[in-house]
Write a protein that holds these residues in place. Structure first.
Motif, PDB file in Angstrom:
ATOM      1  N   GLU A   1       4.809  39.082  33.209  1.00 43.63           N
ATOM      2  CA  GLU A   1       5.920  40.019  33.384  1.00 43.63           C
ATOM      3  C   GLU A   1       6.148  40.320  34.878  1.00 43.63           C
ATOM      4  O   GLU A   1       7.288  40.376  35.348  1.00 43.63           O
ATOM      5  CB  GLU A   1       5.608  41.302  32.603  1.00 43.63           C
TER       6      GLU A   1
ATOM      7  N   LEU B   1      -6.767  46.397  35.234  1.00 44.58           N
ATOM      8  CA  LEU B   1      -7.036  46.384  33.798  1.00 44.58           C
ATOM      9  C   LEU B   1      -8.481  46.029  33.477  1.00 44.58           C
ATOM     10  O   LEU B   1      -8.892  46.042  32.328  1.00 44.58           O
ATOM     11  CB  LEU B   1      -6.041  45.474  33.086  1.00 44.58           C
TER      12      LEU B   1
ATOM     13  N   PRO C   1       9.279  48.169  36.074  1.00 45.18           N
ATOM     14  CA  PRO C   1       8.298  49.152  35.599  1.00 45.18           C
ATOM     15  C   PRO C   1       6.855  48.651  35.641  1.00 45.18           C
ATOM     16  O   PRO C   1       5.946  49.435  35.911  1.00 45.18           O
ATOM     17  CB  PRO C   1       8.739  49.442  34.162  1.00 45.18           C
ATOM     18  N   THR C   2       6.647  47.371  35.400  1.00 44.58           N
ATOM     19  CA  THR C   2       5.265  46.885  35.354  1.00 44.58           C
ATOM     20  C   THR C   2       4.663  46.861  36.752  1.00 44.58           C
ATOM     21  O   THR C   2       3.533  47.307  36.966  1.00 44.58           O
ATOM     22  CB  THR C   2       5.213  45.486  34.721  1.00 44.58           C
TER      23      THR C   2
ATOM     24  N   PRO D   1      -5.895  37.280  27.205  1.00 43.18           N
ATOM     25  CA  PRO D   1      -4.495  36.959  26.868  1.00 43.18           C
ATOM     26  C   PRO D   1      -3.553  38.144  27.090  1.00 43.18           C
ATOM     27  O   PRO D   1      -2.439  37.974  27.594  1.00 43.18           O
ATOM     28  CB  PRO D   1      -4.566  36.586  25.386  1.00 43.18           C
ATOM     29  N   HIS D   2      -4.012  39.348  26.735  1.00 42.33           N
ATOM     30  CA  HIS D   2      -3.170  40.534  26.894  1.00 42.33           C
ATOM     31  C   HIS D   2      -2.808  40.764  28.362  1.00 42.33           C
ATOM     32  O   HIS D   2      -1.692  41.136  28.696  1.00 42.33           O
ATOM     33  CB  HIS D   2      -3.891  41.769  26.363  1.00 42.33           C
ATOM     34  N   ILE D   3      -3.777  40.566  29.246  1.00 41.14           N
ATOM     35  CA  ILE D   3      -3.529  40.792  30.672  1.00 41.14           C
ATOM     36  C   ILE D   3      -2.650  39.677  31.228  1.00 41.14           C
ATOM     37  O   ILE D   3      -1.817  39.910  32.108  1.00 41.14           O
ATOM     38  CB  ILE D   3      -4.864  40.929  31.442  1.00 41.14           C
TER      39      ILE D   3
ATOM     40  N   ARG E   1      -0.185  38.451  29.855  1.00 42.98           N
ATOM     41  CA  ARG E   1       1.205  38.853  29.585  1.00 42.98           C
ATOM     42  C   ARG E   1       1.724  39.799  30.660  1.00 42.98           C
ATOM     43  O   ARG E   1       2.905  39.789  31.008  1.00 42.98           O
ATOM     44  CB  ARG E   1       1.303  39.553  28.218  1.00 42.98           C
ATOM     45  N   ILE E   2       0.829  40.641  31.161  1.00 41.69           N
ATOM     46  CA  ILE E   2       1.234  41.578  32.216  1.00 41.69           C
ATOM     47  C   ILE E   2       1.519  40.809  33.504  1.00 41.69           C
ATOM     48  O   ILE E   2       2.511  41.056  34.191  1.00 41.69           O
ATOM     49  CB  ILE E   2       0.142  42.658  32.402  1.00 41.69           C
TER      50      ILE E   2
ATOM     51  N   GLU F   1       5.576  48.650  39.235  1.00 46.75           N
ATOM     52  CA  GLU F   1       5.406  50.047  39.635  1.00 46.75           C
ATOM     53  C   GLU F   1       4.178  50.663  38.965  1.00 46.75           C
ATOM     54  O   GLU F   1       3.443  51.438  39.589  1.00 46.75           O
ATOM     55  CB  GLU F   1       6.673  50.832  39.275  1.00 46.75           C
ATOM     56  N   SER F   2       3.939  50.307  37.723  1.00 53.07           N
ATOM     57  CA  SER F   2       2.770  50.846  37.013  1.00 53.07           C
ATOM     58  C   SER F   2       1.477  50.443  37.705  1.00 53.07           C
ATOM     59  O   SER F   2       0.567  51.257  37.869  1.00 53.07           O
ATOM     60  CB  SER F   2       2.741  50.330  35.568  1.00 53.07           C
ATOM     61  N   ILE F   3       1.393  49.182  38.102  1.00 56.90           N
ATOM     62  CA  ILE F   3       0.163  48.717  38.755  1.00 56.90           C
ATOM     63  C   ILE F   3      -0.011  49.424  40.103  1.00 56.90           C
ATOM     64  O   ILE F   3      -1.118  49.821  40.470  1.00 56.90           O
ATOM     65  CB  ILE F   3       0.182  47.180  38.924  1.00 56.90           C
TER      66      ILE F   3
END
Lengths: 365, 365
Positions: B233, B205, B314-315, B225-227, B229-230, B317-319
């Motif tokens: 998760e 990211l 999903p998260t 902060p947004h990252i 959260r990832i 797997e996305s990375i």
């Protein structure tokens, strides 16, 4: 002379107001925030520079949707696609038979979404809802009084959503906008949403530096070679989906040629060569249209079609997943899925193998 | 006195050499690139500062694996986890019965991978392969002559991979490393790979700004902060997987408390509070261990277990997907999947519902 109401008074809405008023149409403009269009409101005029130059009168400027909608022959929606839904619901009570609504642009499935929302509330209304593939007028709002029209594109597709084309409606639109190019398959205007190929991936993979407000040119520096590969993969999957549906896809590189007259060997080169990209800066926050519009009304519908067709689209899904976590949204659920929009299944029928064989035969013969 | 061979002469390898030589063991060191350890090679000595201070003799320094392996009682692998496979294959021919191999650390499934590779080539060999959960010695290589040992951790788990624990082997390791804490379930050392929770997401990211070589503090500024959260998760899913397997998970926030003695309300706060993170800068290129090690030997095995258990991740797997596109790799296929490593299925057996019921009953009683 048509009475035309424009909903949206940002870049595009103002440009359409100037364009139409110049041609002598009665133009009504809806606004949301009076402060942003104070001079336009006070003088009932839009000042335009660039490709359209002069000061142009408005018939009406209001936030009263009833007045605006009732008198209109044609209603142009020039708002972010995520607002189509809400506006459709707000104008539905005031519509009357025979009116034409055109979304500029519809992004993916905009016309279907608006049509279905109106029809749900007014099942017997005879309404025409269409969409353009992209914004006809490249423009920039100028303060609270005007607009700069950078370019009138010479060929932008538009399409109305209906079982059979109503040629009168197409004719009316082309009478007003000779630059628009009629097409008769809504998938052509809806599924060549190039912005959705480019913007979300670039924002997500630059999200750290966007949030830190680090300066960089969005396309030239933001699309590093590695990210261009991700965009390429996303666009490849879009073309595969279109191909599976039997619709001719406009690939990104082909689009670059058509729109910017730029030939590039690969995606990275394209981003380096497209002239207007030389100055476009990155946004300074994540919650912007590059994500808030292009994910729910661009990537989500594409992913949803792929799900329906049983085609894996891991990269598209990855960008959606990460956007939902970055923004704390649920676009995967609330975006324009096949189900939520009510896309007729005949538009999603895979091209049958028999048809492909025939294609081949015809080619051979 | 044990004869101990260390494979790897970077930060960790040098620190272990100093640590062991100081204790009087015969220490052999393997290197890959002579230029990087020129003074160590010429003087057969490692100079250490920090928690271990002094100049320490080596018994042997060589790139001849045969010599190094044959004489060793214990072999320490102190290399990036993506190299375990290749090293296991290279040393296999020279191993003899009773030797002990310890990976520092194993990341996820390191010991199983090395054990299975050796057993495939030498089915009758009596070998012990273990792994630590993280690197015991926090250290930094100093030029071509030495190392700075920043910290000797006071409790790092280690585990040997076998059907029944061989207490002699555990005893030998604890005799040499009293700070190591024996555990008897390889999933505890393998599935609490915290680096894999943090690093790949943060790099992906921030990939635009890393490639553009923009300066930022990797944790403090990179984990916006947004990252965070990832990352939260991803860690939540890891804990869910461990829970499904009936293994007690060490959550990230708990780990932060244990390792850094920092209490944080949420992930973002943790990254802001962990003292050593105040100075750690972002890498200046994408192809670094944060991706090349942590994705194939951290996220991929986790994703693969989840696939096996039918848990959606999903998260994670996305990375993985985006890393594979960014680096042009195929980690999803070549990384440490359940199948490629040959993880025994008994280690992946979901905790049975009956067991859960019993748990509840016991709690109630």
């Amino acid at each position: 002379m048509y009475n035309i109401s424009i909903i949206g008074s940002g870049n595009g809405g103002r440009a359409f107001a100037a364009y139409l008023s110049k041609k002598g149409y009665k133009v009504n403009l809806a606004f949301r925030d009076k402060r942003k269009i104070k001079s336009i409101y006070n003088y009932k005029m839009v000042q335009s520079e660039g490709e359209i130059s002069g000061t142009f009168k408005l018939n009406l400027i209001t936030n009263n949707y009833k007045k605006l909608v009732e008198q209109a022959d044609i209603i142009l929606l020039v708002v972010p696609a995520f607002a189509h839904k809400e506006i459709a619901a707000r104008i539905a009570p005031y519509l009357h038979d025979g009116q034409i609504i055109l979304l500029n642009p519809g992004r993916t499935w905009g016309a279907i979404e608006v049509y279905n929302i109106i029809k749900l509330k007014r099942p017997f209304l005879d309404i025409h809802v269409g969409e353009t593939q992209t914004l006809l007028l490249t423009s920039r709002a100028v303060k609270d009084y005007g607009v700069q029209v950078l370019r009138i594109k010479d060929s932008t597709d538009f399409c109305f959503y209906s079982n059979y084309p109503n040629y009168d409606v197409y004719h009316t639109i082309n009478e007003i906008f000779p630059e628009l190019n009629p097409v008769y398959d809504i998938r052509i205007t809806s599924l060549n949403n190039i912005g959705a190929m480019i913007h979300p991936a670039t924002v997500v993979l630059n999200s750290g530096s966007i949030h830190r407000k680090q300066d960089f040119l969005f396309y030239r520096e933001g699309v590093i070679p590695h990210i261009s590969r991700i965009i390429e993969e996303i666009d490849k999957k879009r073309c595969m989906i279109l191909d599976a549906l039997g619709v001719k896809a406009l690939s990104f590189l082909r689009w670059v040629e058509e729109v910017y007259n730029v030939r590039a060997q690969d995606f990275y080169e394209a981003f380096q060569k497209i002239p207007p990209y030389a100055t476009i800066k990155a946004p300074k926050m994540l919650k912007k249209r590059y994500l808030t519009e292009d994910v729910p009304t661009g990537l989500v519908p594409l992913w949803s079609i792929a799900q329906y067709l049983n085609l894996p689209t891991p990269t598209i899904e990855s960008i959606i997943n990460l956007t939902d976590l970055l923004l704390n949204t649920e676009y995967k659920r609330t975006g324009r899925t096949v189900r939520r929009i009510g896309v007729p299944l005949k538009l999603l029928k895979p091209k049958s193998p028999i048809e492909s064989v025939n294609d081949t035969l015809i080619t051979i013969l």
